[in-house]
Scaffold this motif. Structure first.
Motif, PDB file in Angstrom:
ATOM      1  N   THR A   1      41.808 -14.711  95.473  1.00  6.86           N
ATOM      2  CA  THR A   1      41.716 -14.558  96.917  1.00  6.86           C
ATOM      3  C   THR A   1      42.211 -15.837  97.573  1.00  6.86           C
ATOM      4  O   THR A   1      41.934 -16.934  97.099  1.00  6.86           O
ATOM      5  CB  THR A   1      40.271 -14.271  97.350  1.00  6.86           C
ATOM      6  OG1 THR A   1      39.829 -13.050  96.729  1.00  6.86           O
ATOM      7  CG2 THR A   1      40.161 -14.121  98.855  1.00  6.86           C
TER       8      THR A   1
ATOM      9  N   VAL B   1      35.038  -9.626 101.908  1.00  7.88           N
ATOM     10  CA  VAL B   1      35.990  -8.542 101.712  1.00  7.88           C
ATOM     11  C   VAL B   1      37.361  -8.976 102.217  1.00  7.88           C
ATOM     12  O   VAL B   1      37.487  -9.592 103.286  1.00  7.88           O
ATOM     13  CB  VAL B   1      35.522  -7.278 102.470  1.00  7.88           C
ATOM     14  CG1 VAL B   1      36.539  -6.157 102.335  1.00  7.88           C
ATOM     15  CG2 VAL B   1      34.155  -6.834 101.959  1.00  7.88           C
TER      16      VAL B   1
ATOM     17  N   THR C   1      39.020  -9.890 105.982  1.00 10.56           N
ATOM     18  CA  THR C   1      38.102 -10.543 106.905  1.00 10.56           C
ATOM     19  C   THR C   1      38.763 -11.787 107.492  1.00 10.56           C
ATOM     20  O   THR C   1      39.365 -12.581 106.774  1.00 10.56           O
ATOM     21  CB  THR C   1      36.808 -10.956 106.177  1.00 10.56           C
ATOM     22  OG1 THR C   1      36.187  -9.803 105.615  1.00 10.56           O
ATOM     23  CG2 THR C   1      35.844 -11.633 107.135  1.00 10.56           C
TER      24      THR C   1
ATOM     25  N   ARG D   1      29.676 -10.820 103.189  1.00 14.75           N
ATOM     26  CA  ARG D   1      29.637 -10.941 101.723  1.00 14.75           C
ATOM     27  C   ARG D   1      28.436 -10.176 101.171  1.00 14.75           C
ATOM     28  O   ARG D   1      28.533  -9.470 100.159  1.00 14.75           O
ATOM     29  CB  ARG D   1      29.575 -12.411 101.328  1.00 14.75           C
ATOM     30  CG  ARG D   1      29.600 -12.641  99.814  1.00 14.75           C
ATOM     31  CD  ARG D   1      29.487 -14.131  99.485  1.00 14.75           C
ATOM     32  NE  ARG D   1      30.626 -14.870  99.983  1.00 14.75           N
ATOM     33  CZ  ARG D   1      30.568 -15.757 100.963  1.00 14.75           C
ATOM     34  NH1 ARG D   1      29.411 -15.982 101.577  1.00 14.75           N
ATOM     35  NH2 ARG D   1      31.641 -16.400 101.353  1.00 14.75           N
TER      36      ARG D   1
ATOM     37  N   SER E   1      29.023  -6.429 101.300  1.00 18.24           N
ATOM     38  CA  SER E   1      30.006  -5.924 100.338  1.00 18.24           C
ATOM     39  C   SER E   1      29.450  -5.834  98.923  1.00 18.24           C
ATOM     40  O   SER E   1      29.969  -5.087  98.095  1.00 18.24           O
ATOM     41  CB  SER E   1      31.252  -6.820 100.341  1.00 18.24           C
ATOM     42  OG  SER E   1      30.949  -8.092  99.806  1.00 18.24           O
ATOM     43  N   THR E   2      28.381  -6.591  98.645  1.00 19.21           N
ATOM     44  CA  THR E   2      27.791  -6.588  97.293  1.00 19.21           C
ATOM     45  C   THR E   2      26.524  -5.753  97.233  1.00 19.21           C
ATOM     46  O   THR E   2      25.929  -5.624  96.173  1.00 19.21           O
ATOM     47  CB  THR E   2      27.494  -8.018  96.843  1.00 19.21           C
ATOM     48  OG1 THR E   2      26.608  -8.648  97.801  1.00 19.21           O
ATOM     49  CG2 THR E   2      28.777  -8.832  96.740  1.00 19.21           C
TER      50      THR E   2
END
Length: 328
Positions: A69, A165, A168, A323, A326-327
């Motif tokens: 990323t 993600v 973002t 974050r 997303s998890t």
């Protein structure tokens, strides 16, 4: 690892800087726009002290040797990942073998002079005197103590956090925290020790007239052109300690603002100091740009610092929330 395929002049590995080393005669170095680097590190889940790449002269092109990323922050620029446009100030995912190309936007509305590439895990060059920052004078830190060039390979560290993600983004500080006078970017300045030694007409011109960034400007100092600043009488000083932001006035009367790579001492008289919270604004002023100075005081400088901290804290909270979602 990332491999540089094309690299303009003066791209360097930088982090927050070699803080605390001035007492040893070693300059701070570090990112010229620390806010852009901090935002990029937030977008990829890095700790605050992770190193990225400061990009000053495009084109700039790299290949990601591993999936990762990344984010590009700082100056407004055109980004292409495998030929597909992506947005700056936004986290993105790259596959192994993907090629990222950065170029300046051909638009009169394009803003800024320096971009920052942050990659998950950070650029993992050796720590020298507590920092990974490159200081070209003295060949300290970074990648072999020098500017980057095509063919260089840079290792990546282990990610500290799972990045938010992909897609973002953050609102750039130049949008969230605008500051201008008569349509020109402005910098808040504290009057310095020799301020009262200048003629009243010079002090008035210092605040009231625009200043142009000259081609002699670099990471060591920004030389400005504008009204001649004339002292009441000739000034001769012994060398003494200075810091980034100090505005010195040589005998010719055209000021120099000390920047990240400045030496820790100097003998020119000081008319003012750009507050730490506004140095990123000056760092993003391209050659030929005009700027203005705004007089401030200690309380104003602290309020400006609080505003930057507020922007970073809000960004950190928002990205932490995304974050976690997303998890979940």
């Amino acid at each position: 690892m990332i491999r540089l395929l094309a690299c303009g002049a003066l791209a360097t590995v930088q982090d927050r800087g070699r803080l605390g080393a001035l007492r040893w005669g070693v300059g701070t170095a570090g990112a010229m726009d620390t806010l852009a680097l901090a935002g990029g590190n937030l977008l990829v889940g890095n700790p605050d002290d992770a190193a990225g790449i400061e990009i000053q002269v495009p084109p700039f092109e790299i290949r990601f040797e591993v999936a990762t990323t990344f984010a590009v922050t700082g100056a407004d620029c055109a980004l292409m990942l495998d030929g597909v446009p992506i947005l700056p100030w936004t986290g993105a995912r790259a596959r192994a073998g993907a090629v990222l190309r950065l170029a300046r936007r051909a638009s009169p509305q394009a803003w800024g002079a320096r971009s920052y590439l942050c990659v998950s895990g950070g650029i993992d060059v050796p720590v020298v005197l507590g920092s990974r920052a490159t200081q070209l004078r003295g060949a300290i830190g970074g990648h072999q103590g020098r500017s980057l060039q095509a063919g260089d390979e840079l290792p990546l560290g282990s990610p500290d956090l799972s990045p938010p993600v992909a897609g973002t983004g953050l609102v750039p500080p130049v949008v969230a925290l605008p500051l201008a006078v008569d349509g020109l970017p402005a910098l808040r300045v504290l009057p310095a020790a020799e301020y009262e030694c200048y003629r009243p007409v010079s002090r008035a011109a210092f605040w009231g007239e625009p200043w142009r960034v000259t081609p002699q400007s670099d990471r060591y100092g920004f030389r400005l052109s504008g009204p001649t600043l004339t002292p009441l009488e000739p000034l001769e000083l012994r060398s003494h300690g200075i810091v980034p932001g100090t505005i010195q006035v040589p005998h010719g009367g055209q000021p120099i603002v000390q920047m990240c790579d400045a030496q820790p001492s100097g003998g020119y008289p000081k008319i003012g100091t750009v507050i730490e919270a506004d140095l990123w604004r000056l760092a993003q002023a391209p050659i030929g740009a005009r700027i203005r100075f705004i007089e401030t005081d200690w309380d104003g400088a602290l309020a400006a610092r609080d505003a930057l901290d507020g922007w970073l804290s809000a960004a950190r909270r928002a990205l932490s929330y995304l974050r976690a979602r997303s998890t979940a």
